[in-house]
Design a protein around this motif. Structure first.
Motif, short mmCIF file in Angstrom:
data_model
loop_
_atom_site.label_atom_id
_atom_site.label_comp_id
_atom_site.label_asym_id
_atom_site.label_seq_id
_atom_site.Cartn_x
_atom_site.Cartn_y
_atom_site.Cartn_z
N LEU A 37 0.84 -1.19 0.00
CA LEU A 37 0.00 0.00 0.00
C LEU A 37 0.88 1.25 0.00
CD1 LEU A 37 -2.81 -0.92 2.56
CD2 LEU A 37 -2.92 -0.98 0.08
N PRO A 38 0.52 2.28 -0.77
CA PRO A 38 -0.54 2.31 -1.77
C PRO A 38 -0.33 1.21 -2.82
CG PRO A 38 0.35 4.51 -1.39
CD PRO A 38 1.26 3.55 -0.71
N PRO A 39 -1.42 0.72 -3.43
CA PRO A 39 -1.29 -0.39 -4.38
C PRO A 39 -0.35 -0.07 -5.54
CG PRO A 39 -3.58 -0.01 -3.81
CD PRO A 39 -2.82 1.15 -3.25
N VAL A 40 0.40 -1.07 -5.92
CA VAL A 40 1.35 -0.93 -7.01
C VAL A 40 0.93 -1.84 -8.16
CG1 VAL A 40 3.75 -1.26 -7.72
CG2 VAL A 40 3.23 -0.40 -5.43
N GLU A 41 0.84 -1.30 -9.36
CA GLU A 41 0.51 -2.10 -10.53
C GLU A 41 1.68 -2.99 -10.89
OE1 GLU A 41 -2.08 -3.26 -13.66
OE2 GLU A 41 -2.49 -1.70 -12.18
N PRO A 42 1.54 -4.31 -10.79
CA PRO A 42 2.67 -5.20 -11.13
C PRO A 42 3.10 -5.02 -12.58
CG PRO A 42 0.97 -6.40 -9.93
CD PRO A 42 0.38 -5.07 -10.31
N GLU A 43 4.40 -5.09 -12.82
CA GLU A 43 4.93 -4.96 -14.17
C GLU A 43 5.28 -6.31 -14.80
OE1 GLU A 43 8.15 -2.20 -14.28
OE2 GLU A 43 6.96 -0.54 -13.44
N ALA A 44 5.47 -7.32 -13.96
CA ALA A 44 5.81 -8.64 -14.48
C ALA A 44 4.64 -9.21 -15.27
CB ALA A 44 6.19 -9.58 -13.34
N SER A 45 4.93 -9.75 -16.42
CA SER A 45 3.87 -10.29 -17.28
C SER A 45 3.61 -11.76 -17.03
CB SER A 45 4.24 -10.09 -18.76
OG SER A 45 5.46 -10.76 -19.05
N ASP A 46 4.46 -12.40 -16.22
CA ASP A 46 4.35 -13.84 -16.02
C ASP A 46 3.99 -14.22 -14.59
OD1 ASP A 46 6.70 -12.99 -14.95
OD2 ASP A 46 7.94 -14.62 -15.76
N LEU A 47 3.32 -13.31 -13.85
CA LEU A 47 2.89 -13.65 -12.50
C LEU A 47 1.90 -14.81 -12.56
CD1 LEU A 47 2.25 -10.26 -10.66
CD2 LEU A 47 3.87 -12.03 -9.99
N PRO A 48 2.06 -15.81 -11.70
CA PRO A 48 1.09 -16.91 -11.72
C PRO A 48 -0.26 -16.45 -11.21
CG PRO A 48 2.54 -17.11 -9.83
CD PRO A 48 3.08 -15.97 -10.66
N ARG A 49 -1.30 -17.08 -11.66
CA ARG A 49 -2.64 -16.84 -11.11
C ARG A 49 -3.38 -18.17 -11.05
NH1 ARG A 49 -5.95 -13.45 -15.75
NH2 ARG A 49 -5.21 -14.57 -17.59
N GLY A 50 -4.54 -18.16 -10.44
CA GLY A 50 -5.28 -19.40 -10.29
C GLY A 50 -4.52 -20.38 -9.42
N SER A 51 -4.59 -21.66 -9.78
CA SER A 51 -4.00 -22.71 -8.95
C SER A 51 -2.49 -22.57 -8.85
CB SER A 51 -4.37 -24.09 -9.53
OG SER A 51 -3.88 -24.23 -10.85
N GLY A 52 -1.84 -22.06 -9.90
CA GLY A 52 -0.39 -21.88 -9.84
C GLY A 52 0.03 -20.92 -8.76
N ALA A 53 -0.69 -19.80 -8.62
CA ALA A 53 -0.38 -18.82 -7.58
C ALA A 53 -0.69 -19.39 -6.19
CB ALA A 53 -1.17 -17.54 -7.82
N LEU A 54 -1.87 -20.01 -6.06
CA LEU A 54 -2.28 -20.53 -4.76
C LEU A 54 -1.30 -21.57 -4.24
CD1 LEU A 54 -4.29 -20.93 -2.44
CD2 LEU A 54 -5.56 -22.51 -3.91
N THR A 55 -0.96 -22.55 -5.05
CA THR A 55 -0.09 -23.62 -4.56
C THR A 55 1.34 -23.13 -4.33
OG1 THR A 55 0.27 -24.38 -6.85
CG2 THR A 55 -1.48 -25.45 -5.58
N SER A 56 1.77 -22.13 -5.07
CA SER A 56 3.10 -21.56 -4.80
C SER A 56 3.14 -20.92 -3.41
CB SER A 56 3.46 -20.53 -5.87
OG SER A 56 3.64 -21.12 -7.12
N ILE A 57 2.11 -20.17 -3.07
CA ILE A 57 2.07 -19.51 -1.76
C ILE A 57 1.93 -20.55 -0.65
CG2 ILE A 57 0.82 -17.87 -0.32
CD1 ILE A 57 -0.03 -16.51 -3.00
N LEU A 58 1.07 -21.55 -0.86
CA LEU A 58 0.94 -22.60 0.15
C LEU A 58 2.25 -23.36 0.33
CD1 LEU A 58 -2.60 -24.08 -0.65
CD2 LEU A 58 -1.95 -22.51 1.20
N GLY A 59 2.97 -23.57 -0.76
CA GLY A 59 4.27 -24.22 -0.66
C GLY A 59 5.23 -23.43 0.20
N LEU A 60 5.19 -22.10 0.08
CA LEU A 60 6.02 -21.25 0.93
C LEU A 60 5.63 -21.39 2.40
CD1 LEU A 60 6.18 -17.99 -1.21
CD2 LEU A 60 8.08 -19.56 -0.74
N ALA A 61 4.32 -21.48 2.65
CA ALA A 61 3.85 -21.62 4.03
C ALA A 61 4.33 -22.93 4.64
CB ALA A 61 2.33 -21.52 4.08
#
Length: 287
Positions: A158-182
């Motif tokens: 915050l304040p919100p930043v518009e991501p510049e990376a074009s290859d950010l994971p989303r959907g299941s790829g993003a979720l499981t990556s974060i859970l893997g970190l946890a």
């Protein structure tokens, strides 16, 4: 002068003691089974929502991470499932102190931040964290930027930043990556992690008066599809990681009357959910 940026820690304000009322219009967004309120909300010096129970000296901490499903502040203090679970575990001879770290609107990424930067230094090695997958993931699950979606509610910065990376994971790829970190962080810091699917109101659009009134049939279809994708991703992740797991969502698929809206348990729902969940958790804590 540039505005200073920061990572928001989604936690309740420490040392609160007050009464909470339903916001204007909130009742109309429910099926009518929510209580009248007001409800007492107290927090300790670390911003954990208090259970109202007396705990034994030297009790081991169990932190409940999640969104408003865990927070449950539109419920009496002693009825909230975290409070009831604490009492039930104590009745089985377990000296535990249940710490409610639920926060409305928190996503999996934001909860991971709370876990790493707040919970780890508070509970230390040997502590237990019960990580409820938040329903707040649903609106951004497939959106561009996903967990980095640049709004005040969802953005990690915050304040919100518009991501510049074009290859950010989303959907299941993003979720499981974060859970893997946890899971990795829990192992590194010697914390017992239990992953839990948050239950929800599961009903057909055509036959459920609440869904029929609140959303269109197409919206309901999209919601069901997103939930199915998340459920599948979590099941695959659990099978691959071996993390301790409670599938509360699957258990409550036929209990739509336990919810006062799409996501939140009514008082009767807390009474139904609490003993079941306490028994499931106790079996895992004994392992």
């Amino acid at each position: 002068m540039s505005e200073r940026r920061y990572i928001r820690l989604k936690e309740s304000t420490p040392n609160l003691d007050g009464m909470r009322n339903r916001p204007d219009g909130y009742l109309e967004a429910t099926d009518g089974t929510i209580g009248d309120g007001p409800w007492r909300v107290r927090t300790d010096e670390h911003g954990f929502i208090m259970t109202g129970n007396e705990t034994a000296e030297g009790a081991s901490p169990i932190v409940f991470l999640g969104d408003s499903f865990v927070e449950a502040t539109f419920t009496p203090e002693d009825v909230r499932f975290v409070s009831q679970v604490e009492r039930r575990l104590a009745s089985h001879g377990l000296k535990v102190r249940c710490l409610n770290a639920g926060y409305s609107g928190a996503t999996t990424l934001q909860l991971f931040n709370v876990f790493l930067n707040k919970i780890v230094p508070l509970v230390g090695r040997g502590g237990t964290v019960v990580f409820f997958l938040p329903q707040s993931d649903l609106p951004i699950y497939f959106r561009p930027h996903s967990y980095w979606y640049p709004t005040d509610r969802y953005a990690p910065l915050l304040p919100p930043v518009e991501p510049e990376a074009s290859d950010l994971p989303r959907g299941s790829g993003a979720l499981t990556s974060i859970l893997g970190l946890a899971v990795w962080a829990a192992q590194e810091f010697g914390i017992d992690l239990v992953l839990v699917t948050s239950p929800h109101r599961n009903a057909q659009w055509a036959t459920d008066s609440y869904y029929h009134r609140m959303i269109s049939e197409d919206q309901h279809t999209s919601l069901v599809q997103r939930r199915a994708d998340i459920r599948g991703a979590v099941q695959r992740f659990v099978a691959d990681s071996g993390v301790k797991f409670i599938d509360a969502d699957a258990e409550f698929l036929d209990k739509s009357s336990a919810f006062y809206d799409e996501l939140h348990l009514n008082d009767e729902g807390h009474d139904i959910f609490s003993p079941w969940f306490a028994d499931q958790l106790r079996l895992l804590l004994d392992r």
